[in-house]
Design a protein around this motif. Sequence first.
Motif, PDB file in Angstrom:
ATOM      1  N   LEU A  34       0.820  -1.207   0.000  1.00  0.00           N
ATOM      2  CA  LEU A  34       0.000   0.000   0.000  1.00  0.00           C
ATOM      3  C   LEU A  34       0.855   1.259   0.000  1.00  0.00           C
ATOM      4  O   LEU A  34       0.454   2.286  -0.538  1.00  0.00           O
ATOM      5  N   TRP A  35       2.034   1.181   0.604  1.00  0.00           N
ATOM      6  CA  TRP A  35       2.877   2.381   0.690  1.00  0.00           C
ATOM      7  C   TRP A  35       4.191   2.275  -0.063  1.00  0.00           C
ATOM      8  O   TRP A  35       4.762   3.294  -0.451  1.00  0.00           O
ATOM      9  N   MET A  36       4.695   1.046  -0.310  1.00  0.00           N
ATOM     10  CA  MET A  36       5.950   0.903  -1.030  1.00  0.00           C
ATOM     11  C   MET A  36       6.011  -0.433  -1.746  1.00  0.00           C
ATOM     12  O   MET A  36       5.931  -1.482  -1.116  1.00  0.00           O
ATOM     13  N   GLY A  37       6.170  -0.356  -3.055  1.00  0.00           N
ATOM     14  CA  GLY A  37       6.434  -1.565  -3.809  1.00  0.00           C
ATOM     15  C   GLY A  37       5.294  -2.017  -4.687  1.00  0.00           C
ATOM     16  O   GLY A  37       4.128  -1.864  -4.347  1.00  0.00           O
ATOM     17  N   THR A  38       5.678  -2.587  -5.823  1.00  0.00           N
ATOM     18  CA  THR A  38       4.683  -3.180  -6.723  1.00  0.00           C
ATOM     19  C   THR A  38       4.515  -4.657  -6.428  1.00  0.00           C
ATOM     20  O   THR A  38       3.480  -5.234  -6.721  1.00  0.00           O
ATOM     21  N   SER A  39       5.557  -5.262  -5.858  1.00  0.00           N
ATOM     22  CA  SER A  39       5.450  -6.629  -5.356  1.00  0.00           C
ATOM     23  C   SER A  39       6.388  -6.756  -4.156  1.00  0.00           C
ATOM     24  O   SER A  39       7.449  -6.127  -4.111  1.00  0.00           O
ATOM     25  N   VAL A  40       5.952  -7.550  -3.197  1.00  0.00           N
ATOM     26  CA  VAL A  40       6.680  -7.676  -1.933  1.00  0.00           C
ATOM     27  C   VAL A  40       6.773  -9.160  -1.573  1.00  0.00           C
ATOM     28  O   VAL A  40       5.760  -9.849  -1.500  1.00  0.00           O
ATOM     29  N   THR A  41       8.005  -9.623  -1.359  1.00  0.00           N
ATOM     30  CA  THR A  41       8.246 -10.978  -0.878  1.00  0.00           C
ATOM     31  C   THR A  41       9.085 -10.845   0.380  1.00  0.00           C
ATOM     32  O   THR A  41      10.266 -10.473   0.304  1.00  0.00           O
ATOM     33  N   THR A  55       9.745   0.032  -7.549  1.00  0.00           N
ATOM     34  CA  THR A  55       9.136   0.889  -8.574  1.00  0.00           C
ATOM     35  C   THR A  55       8.554   0.133  -9.758  1.00  0.00           C
ATOM     36  O   THR A  55       8.066   0.759 -10.696  1.00  0.00           O
ATOM     37  N   GLY A  56       8.644  -1.174  -9.739  1.00  0.00           N
ATOM     38  CA  GLY A  56       8.265  -1.952 -10.907  1.00  0.00           C
ATOM     39  C   GLY A  56       9.478  -2.269 -11.765  1.00  0.00           C
ATOM     40  O   GLY A  56       9.416  -3.097 -12.667  1.00  0.00           O
ATOM     41  N   ARG A  57      10.619  -1.599 -11.477  1.00  0.00           N
ATOM     42  CA  ARG A  57      11.873  -1.850 -12.198  1.00  0.00           C
ATOM     43  C   ARG A  57      13.047  -2.020 -11.246  1.00  0.00           C
ATOM     44  O   ARG A  57      14.039  -2.636 -11.604  1.00  0.00           O
ATOM     45  N   ASP A  58      12.956  -1.437 -10.062  1.00  0.00           N
ATOM     46  CA  ASP A  58      14.073  -1.419  -9.112  1.00  0.00           C
ATOM     47  C   ASP A  58      13.759  -2.325  -7.923  1.00  0.00           C
ATOM     48  O   ASP A  58      12.822  -2.052  -7.162  1.00  0.00           O
ATOM     49  N   ILE A  59      14.550  -3.388  -7.767  1.00  0.00           N
ATOM     50  CA  ILE A  59      14.287  -4.381  -6.732  1.00  0.00           C
ATOM     51  C   ILE A  59      15.307  -4.251  -5.609  1.00  0.00           C
ATOM     52  O   ILE A  59      16.518  -4.352  -5.842  1.00  0.00           O
ATOM     53  N   ALA A  60      14.794  -3.995  -4.406  1.00  0.00           N
ATOM     54  CA  ALA A  60      15.629  -3.949  -3.202  1.00  0.00           C
ATOM     55  C   ALA A  60      15.591  -5.329  -2.557  1.00  0.00           C
ATOM     56  O   ALA A  60      14.528  -5.949  -2.449  1.00  0.00           O
ATOM     57  N   ARG A  61      16.777  -5.806  -2.146  1.00  0.00           N
ATOM     58  CA  ARG A  61      16.833  -7.126  -1.525  1.00  0.00           C
ATOM     59  C   ARG A  61      17.789  -7.101  -0.348  1.00  0.00           C
ATOM     60  O   ARG A  61      18.808  -6.424  -0.372  1.00  0.00           O
ATOM     61  N   GLY A  62      17.419  -7.862   0.665  1.00  0.00           N
ATOM     62  CA  GLY A  62      18.263  -8.022   1.837  1.00  0.00           C
ATOM     63  C   GLY A  62      17.733  -9.145   2.697  1.00  0.00           C
ATOM     64  O   GLY A  62      17.005 -10.024   2.221  1.00  0.00           O
ATOM     65  N   GLU A  63      18.082  -9.058   3.959  1.00  0.00           N
ATOM     66  CA  GLU A  63      17.716 -10.097   4.915  1.00  0.00           C
ATOM     67  C   GLU A  63      17.347  -9.439   6.236  1.00  0.00           C
ATOM     68  O   GLU A  63      18.001  -8.488   6.678  1.00  0.00           O
ATOM     69  N   TYR A  64      16.299  -9.957   6.857  1.00  0.00           N
ATOM     70  CA  TYR A  64      15.913  -9.442   8.172  1.00  0.00           C
ATOM     71  C   TYR A  64      16.959  -9.833   9.207  1.00  0.00           C
ATOM     72  O   TYR A  64      17.411 -10.980   9.248  1.00  0.00           O
ATOM     73  N   LEU A  65      17.335  -8.878  10.035  1.00  0.00           N
ATOM     74  CA  LEU A  65      18.275  -9.114  11.127  1.00  0.00           C
ATOM     75  C   LEU A  65      17.569  -9.151  12.468  1.00  0.00           C
ATOM     76  O   LEU A  65      17.974  -9.876  13.369  1.00  0.00           O
ATOM     77  N   GLU A  66      16.515  -8.340  12.605  1.00  0.00           N
ATOM     78  CA  GLU A  66      15.783  -8.251  13.872  1.00  0.00           C
ATOM     79  C   GLU A  66      14.338  -7.868  13.593  1.00  0.00           C
ATOM     80  O   GLU A  66      14.071  -7.008  12.752  1.00  0.00           O
TER      81      GLU A  66
END
Length: 148
Positions: A34-41, A55-66
């Motif tokens: 609703l506030w960020m992202g066109t798809s969220v995994t 944005t539909g083109r820019d994918i941010a990826r990482g890992e949860y730490l806490e």
Amino acid sequence: MATKNTEELQQEVRIAAVPATVFRFLIDPERMKLWMGTSVTIDPRPGGIYKVNVTGRDIARGEYLEVTQDSRVVFTWGWEADGSPVPPGSSTVEISLVPDGDGTIVRLRHSGLPADEREKHAEGWAHYMKRLVEAGEERDPGPDPLTM
């Protein structure tokens, strides 16, 4: 090659909703969209994936730490694009939720960014924090102009 700087990006907003309500927008993929992202995994637990097509083109990826119920979420961050100056997992985002009367102060810290990337990320986070305020206060933030 960009050089690392120990300074961190910091932003803060107030949302007229209790921390438990705001927290759901950080750990529930449908609410996050609703506030960020066109798809969220996402798998919001230490070691779980954080992957947002922002944005539909820019994918941010990482890992949860806490992930601390109703108060704090920390994850690594970077962009999947080849040659990104901020590759996946190379920086860290910390989001703290602080009760403030009938609302919540949302404090975001993004550390580990190359100095020449900080301004661009500050603009992006300011944009999405405003959208989080709208969503968290049960208003429709509308279509994201960055996805168009």
